[in-house]
Structures are given as structure tokens and as C-alpha cells.
Motif scaffolding. Sequence first.
Motif, PDB file in Angstrom:
ATOM      1  N   UNK A  82       0.833  -1.209   0.000  1.00  0.00           N
ATOM      2  CA  UNK A  82       0.000   0.000   0.000  1.00  0.00           C
ATOM      3  C   UNK A  82       0.865   1.255   0.000  1.00  0.00           C
ATOM      4  N   UNK A  83       2.004   1.211   0.713  1.00  0.00           N
ATOM      5  CA  UNK A  83       2.921   2.352   0.716  1.00  0.00           C
ATOM      6  C   UNK A  83       3.483   2.593  -0.684  1.00  0.00           C
ATOM      7  N   UNK A  84       3.847   1.524  -1.376  1.00  0.00           N
ATOM      8  CA  UNK A  84       4.396   1.644  -2.734  1.00  0.00           C
ATOM      9  C   UNK A  84       3.394   2.332  -3.659  1.00  0.00           C
ATOM     10  N   UNK A  85       2.116   1.999  -3.478  1.00  0.00           N
ATOM     11  CA  UNK A  85       1.076   2.534  -4.368  1.00  0.00           C
ATOM     12  C   UNK A  85       0.336   3.731  -3.778  1.00  0.00           C
ATOM     13  N   UNK A  86       0.834   4.269  -2.664  1.00  0.00           N
ATOM     14  CA  UNK A  86       0.147   5.381  -2.018  1.00  0.00           C
ATOM     15  C   UNK A  86       0.287   6.680  -2.811  1.00  0.00           C
ATOM     16  N   UNK A  87      -0.640   7.608  -2.569  1.00  0.00           N
ATOM     17  CA  UNK A  87      -0.610   8.913  -3.223  1.00  0.00           C
ATOM     18  C   UNK A  87       0.346   9.846  -2.482  1.00  0.00           C
ATOM     19  N   UNK A  88       0.860  10.869  -3.141  1.00  0.00           N
ATOM     20  CA  UNK A  88       1.772  11.823  -2.478  1.00  0.00           C
ATOM     21  C   UNK A  88       1.134  12.431  -1.227  1.00  0.00           C
ATOM     22  N   UNK A  89       1.851  12.361  -0.105  1.00  0.00           N
ATOM     23  CA  UNK A  89       1.360  12.932   1.141  1.00  0.00           C
ATOM     24  C   UNK A  89       0.384  12.055   1.904  1.00  0.00           C
ATOM     25  N   UNK A  90       0.007  10.922   1.326  1.00  0.00           N
ATOM     26  CA  UNK A  90      -0.962  10.046   1.987  1.00  0.00           C
ATOM     27  C   UNK A  90      -0.318   9.321   3.171  1.00  0.00           C
ATOM     28  N   UNK A  91      -1.029   9.266   4.292  1.00  0.00           N
ATOM     29  CA  UNK A  91      -0.558   8.554   5.491  1.00  0.00           C
ATOM     30  C   UNK A  91      -1.370   7.279   5.659  1.00  0.00           C
ATOM     31  N   UNK A  92      -0.683   6.175   5.912  1.00  0.00           N
ATOM     32  CA  UNK A  92      -1.337   4.878   6.058  1.00  0.00           C
ATOM     33  C   UNK A  92      -1.111   4.336   7.466  1.00  0.00           C
ATOM     34  N   UNK A  93      -2.147   3.741   8.043  1.00  0.00           N
ATOM     35  CA  UNK A  93      -2.050   3.193   9.396  1.00  0.00           C
ATOM     36  C   UNK A  93      -2.049   1.671   9.371  1.00  0.00           C
ATOM     37  N   UNK A  94      -1.394   1.094  10.378  1.00  0.00           N
ATOM     38  CA  UNK A  94      -1.317  -0.362  10.462  1.00  0.00           C
ATOM     39  C   UNK A  94      -1.013  -0.759  11.913  1.00  0.00           C
ATOM     40  N   UNK A  95      -1.650  -1.827  12.396  1.00  0.00           N
ATOM     41  CA  UNK A  95      -1.364  -2.371  13.720  1.00  0.00           C
ATOM     42  C   UNK A  95      -0.531  -3.636  13.565  1.00  0.00           C
ATOM     43  N   UNK A  96       0.619  -3.668  14.248  1.00  0.00           N
ATOM     44  CA  UNK A  96       1.511  -4.828  14.183  1.00  0.00           C
ATOM     45  C   UNK A  96       2.038  -5.146  15.571  1.00  0.00           C
ATOM     46  N   UNK A  97       2.249  -6.434  15.825  1.00  0.00           N
ATOM     47  CA  UNK A  97       2.811  -6.860  17.106  1.00  0.00           C
ATOM     48  C   UNK A  97       4.324  -7.046  16.974  1.00  0.00           C
ATOM     49  N   UNK A  98       5.083  -6.288  17.777  1.00  0.00           N
ATOM     50  CA  UNK A  98       6.547  -6.333  17.766  1.00  0.00           C
ATOM     51  C   UNK A  98       7.052  -7.081  19.004  1.00  0.00           C
ATOM     52  N   UNK A  99       8.061  -7.908  18.810  1.00  0.00           N
ATOM     53  CA  UNK A  99       8.655  -8.649  19.930  1.00  0.00           C
ATOM     54  C   UNK A  99       9.669  -7.777  20.655  1.00  0.00           C
ATOM     55  N   UNK A 100       9.562  -7.711  21.987  1.00  0.00           N
ATOM     56  CA  UNK A 100      10.555  -6.957  22.754  1.00  0.00           C
ATOM     57  C   UNK A 100      11.756  -7.853  23.062  1.00  0.00           C
ATOM     58  N   UNK A 101      12.725  -7.317  23.765  1.00  0.00           N
ATOM     59  CA  UNK A 101      13.968  -8.056  23.998  1.00  0.00           C
ATOM     60  C   UNK A 101      13.740  -9.283  24.880  1.00  0.00           C
ATOM     61  N   UNK A 102      12.672  -9.266  25.695  1.00  0.00           N
ATOM     62  CA  UNK A 102      12.375 -10.396  26.572  1.00  0.00           C
ATOM     63  C   UNK A 102      11.517 -11.450  25.894  1.00  0.00           C
TER      64      UNK A 102
END
Length: 219
Positions: A82-102
Motif C-alpha cells: 500500500x505504501x508503494x502505491x500510495x498517493x503523495x502525502x498520503x498517510x497509512x495506518x497499520x497495527x503490528x505486534x513487535x517482539x521486545x527483547x524479553x
Amino acid sequence: KQLHELHEDLKTKEKLVQGILKVSLSSLTMIDFIARRMSFTSGQIMRTLGYQEDEFGQLSNNFYEQAIHQEDQPRLKDHINKLINSKPGQALECLLRFRNKEGKYHTLMLRDSVFTRDGEGYPQEVICSAIDITHYLYLKTKMDENMKFIEEMSFKNSHEMRAPVATILGLVRLMKYELHSPAAVMELVTYLENTVKRMDEVISDLTETLDEKLKRPPH
């Protein structure tokens, strides 16, 4: 003199940007889209996840793929497309789960926008804003559970409790205004006794449910 004024103006703006980054609740990151890795971070999320700067930089390879929950990988790929095909200035949101150091996962809300593109319009740099919403989601889950519990208690109160009360009131009226033979009275008393027992069962059930919900020791 003009160069000096320009230099001072740039220093002032740089100081302003640094101040904004320090007080911002979100973490700002610049992603090198060609190299598929982070080129700059303000550090908030990095510190929240417990990584040192070199560790976080290494972790950013291939758009943090190794740090993102396996179940969220399709969402990550879809977000990149979606970022590759986004329009100039367009902001895209996404929820992702990131692993912490523990090894535990934090849910991050990302808001990304392409900053620069090459001559063919392919992204070169992407600005990413990230906020850790793990605690917010936990509180929302607890709130939803409590609302469901309140609804269940309301249902029990409006149906299971009111039905015996209505029965008792009806029996009392019969005994008060329509007394007939002793046998009829005894029959009404039996109905009344059974209804009171049923009400006691409902109250006991409600008490046990509340005790379990509030983690109180049973009486």
C-alpha cells in the motif's frame, strides 16, 4: 552575515525539531525503503522494547520482519504494498505486534508516509510514526469484559429476580383477598415457599458470580 544568519536559523530549527522529538509520545523513524531498513529513529519505541540502538538497527533489516509476530506478516506485506502505491502525502495506518527483547509482544500503531521517491515514483524514504498501544488494548479488553458482566447481571436482575418477585406478589394478593378453604391456603403457601427457594437460588448464584468477578473469598 547572511550565511551566519542562515546558519543560526538552521540551528534554531534543528533545536526545535529535537525538542519536538523529545516530548512526542510517538516514536519517529526514517526508513530507507531501498535498503529495507531504518536510517534514523527518535528512540521511544526502541527503548520501550528494551533494545540498544545497534540492536534495534540490526532488527530493522527487511522492515523489522524478524521482530514482527508471525501471524502479522501478511499484514506487514500488505502495508508495504500500500505504501508503494500510495498517493503523495498520503498517510497509512497499520497495527503490528513487535517482539521486545524479553520475547513478549507489544502492539504498535504505525502511521507511515512516503517522504521521497525516485524518478519512477518508487519510494526511497518513508517516515514512520509508532505508538505502543498494548496497555490501551488491555484496558479496552477489560472494559469490554466488565460491560458484558454488567449486561449479564442486568439480565439476571430484570428476568430471574423479577419473575419470583412477581409470583410472590401475586400469591400474597390471592391469600389476602381470595382466601378459600384451608387446602387452598396450604397450596398457596407451598407455591410461595417454592418461589422463595427459587429466589434464594438466584441470589446465591448472583453472589457467587460477583465473588468470582471481584475475587472475594466466598461467605
